[in-house]
Design a protein around this motif. Structure first.
Motif, PDB file in Angstrom:
ATOM      1  N   ALA A  73       0.842  -1.208   0.000  1.00  0.00           N
ATOM      2  CA  ALA A  73       0.000   0.000   0.000  1.00  0.00           C
ATOM      3  C   ALA A  73       0.872   1.250   0.000  1.00  0.00           C
ATOM      4  O   ALA A  73       0.607   2.203  -0.747  1.00  0.00           O
ATOM      5  CB  ALA A  73      -0.932  -0.011   1.204  1.00  0.00           C
ATOM      6  N   TRP A  74       1.916   1.254   0.815  1.00  0.00           N
ATOM      7  CA  TRP A  74       2.814   2.407   0.827  1.00  0.00           C
ATOM      8  C   TRP A  74       3.598   2.507  -0.480  1.00  0.00           C
ATOM      9  O   TRP A  74       3.851   3.604  -0.974  1.00  0.00           O
ATOM     10  CB  TRP A  74       3.768   2.322   2.018  1.00  0.00           C
ATOM     11  N   ARG A  80       2.900   6.516  -7.085  1.00  0.00           N
ATOM     12  CA  ARG A  80       1.981   7.402  -7.801  1.00  0.00           C
ATOM     13  C   ARG A  80       2.517   8.830  -7.881  1.00  0.00           C
ATOM     14  O   ARG A  80       2.146   9.579  -8.774  1.00  0.00           O
ATOM     15  CB  ARG A  80       0.608   7.414  -7.124  1.00  0.00           C
ATOM     16  N   ALA A  81       3.355   9.202  -6.941  1.00  0.00           N
ATOM     17  CA  ALA A  81       3.927  10.548  -6.947  1.00  0.00           C
ATOM     18  C   ALA A  81       5.050  10.613  -7.981  1.00  0.00           C
ATOM     19  O   ALA A  81       5.889   9.710  -8.055  1.00  0.00           O
ATOM     20  CB  ALA A  81       4.464  10.895  -5.565  1.00  0.00           C
ATOM     21  N   PHE A  86      11.691   3.500  -7.829  1.00  0.00           N
ATOM     22  CA  PHE A  86      11.391   2.241  -7.148  1.00  0.00           C
ATOM     23  C   PHE A  86      12.552   1.807  -6.261  1.00  0.00           C
ATOM     24  O   PHE A  86      12.336   1.302  -5.163  1.00  0.00           O
ATOM     25  CB  PHE A  86      11.050   1.174  -8.187  1.00  0.00           C
ATOM     26  N   LYS A  87      13.770   2.034  -6.713  1.00  0.00           N
ATOM     27  CA  LYS A  87      14.936   1.639  -5.927  1.00  0.00           C
ATOM     28  C   LYS A  87      14.992   2.405  -4.606  1.00  0.00           C
ATOM     29  O   LYS A  87      15.221   1.827  -3.544  1.00  0.00           O
ATOM     30  CB  LYS A  87      16.215   1.876  -6.724  1.00  0.00           C
ATOM     31  N   THR A  88      14.754   3.695  -4.653  1.00  0.00           N
ATOM     32  CA  THR A  88      14.753   4.513  -3.442  1.00  0.00           C
ATOM     33  C   THR A  88      13.653   4.061  -2.495  1.00  0.00           C
ATOM     34  O   THR A  88      13.850   3.989  -1.276  1.00  0.00           O
ATOM     35  CB  THR A  88      14.546   5.997  -3.806  1.00  0.00           C
ATOM     36  N   LEU A 116       1.549  -1.575 -11.481  1.00  0.00           N
ATOM     37  CA  LEU A 116       0.890  -1.025 -10.293  1.00  0.00           C
ATOM     38  C   LEU A 116       0.895   0.498 -10.334  1.00  0.00           C
ATOM     39  O   LEU A 116      -0.103   1.137 -10.000  1.00  0.00           O
ATOM     40  CB  LEU A 116       1.594  -1.522  -9.031  1.00  0.00           C
ATOM     41  N   ARG A 117       2.001   1.063 -10.765  1.00  0.00           N
ATOM     42  CA  ARG A 117       2.122   2.517 -10.826  1.00  0.00           C
ATOM     43  C   ARG A 117       1.120   3.138 -11.798  1.00  0.00           C
ATOM     44  O   ARG A 117       0.477   4.130 -11.489  1.00  0.00           O
ATOM     45  CB  ARG A 117       3.533   2.919 -11.243  1.00  0.00           C
ATOM     46  N   HIS A 118       0.954   2.530 -12.957  1.00  0.00           N
ATOM     47  CA  HIS A 118       0.156   3.147 -14.010  1.00  0.00           C
ATOM     48  C   HIS A 118      -1.270   2.616 -14.128  1.00  0.00           C
ATOM     49  O   HIS A 118      -2.130   3.304 -14.668  1.00  0.00           O
ATOM     50  CB  HIS A 118       0.856   2.979 -15.364  1.00  0.00           C
TER      51      HIS A 118
END
Length: 135
Positions: A73-74, A80-81, A86-88, A116-118
């Motif tokens: 969820a996090w 989304r921001a 993704f690595k960070t 998931l992002r898009h």
């Protein structure tokens, strides 16, 4: 059901489950604070097996699955921001590399992190995660 736990006044929750519900609520507010299920169980005032049995009685999946759902969820929230990599994000959530977090996202949602992002909004993600954690 977790939403109910977070919104229910403390005096309504039976005394023997207050610590567990508070621990799960803290998990969903800050999943990076819990590296292991043992840490979650310690905050709940239980041993790991006791916490898993409590979650089973509450109609939830085992603690490990609930922890993964919080992390996914996090992950979705931060992905989304714009500008978040993704690595960070994997490092922020306590993964040594992106492979582990990618596997967990795929296992919990059936999608890669890019999908998931898009392709998923917050409500759809909530439905996917609830199917995994609510028994």
């Amino acid at each position: 059901r977790l939403y109910v736990f977070q919104r229910t006044p403390a005096w309504v929750i039976p005394r023997d489950t207050r610590f567990e519900t508070q621990a799960v609520a803290r998990l969903y507010r800050a999943p990076q604070a819990f590296r292991t299920v043992h840490q979650l169980a310690t905050v709940a005032g239980r041993r790991r097996g006791q916490l898993d049995r409590w979650m089973l009685r509450a109609g939830l999946a085992p603690a490990k699955v609930v922890m993964l759902a919080a992390r996914v969820a996090w992950t979705h929230h931060y992905l989304r921001a714009p500008g978040n990599r993704f690595k960070t994000l994997a490092l922020r959530l306590g993964y040594p590399d992106t492979v582990g977090l990618g596997r967990h996202v795929k296992w919990m949602t059936g999608m890669t992190p890019t999908q998931l992002r898009h392709g998923v909004d917050a409500d759809e993600l909530l439905e996917l995660l609830l199917r995994r954690i609510v028994r």
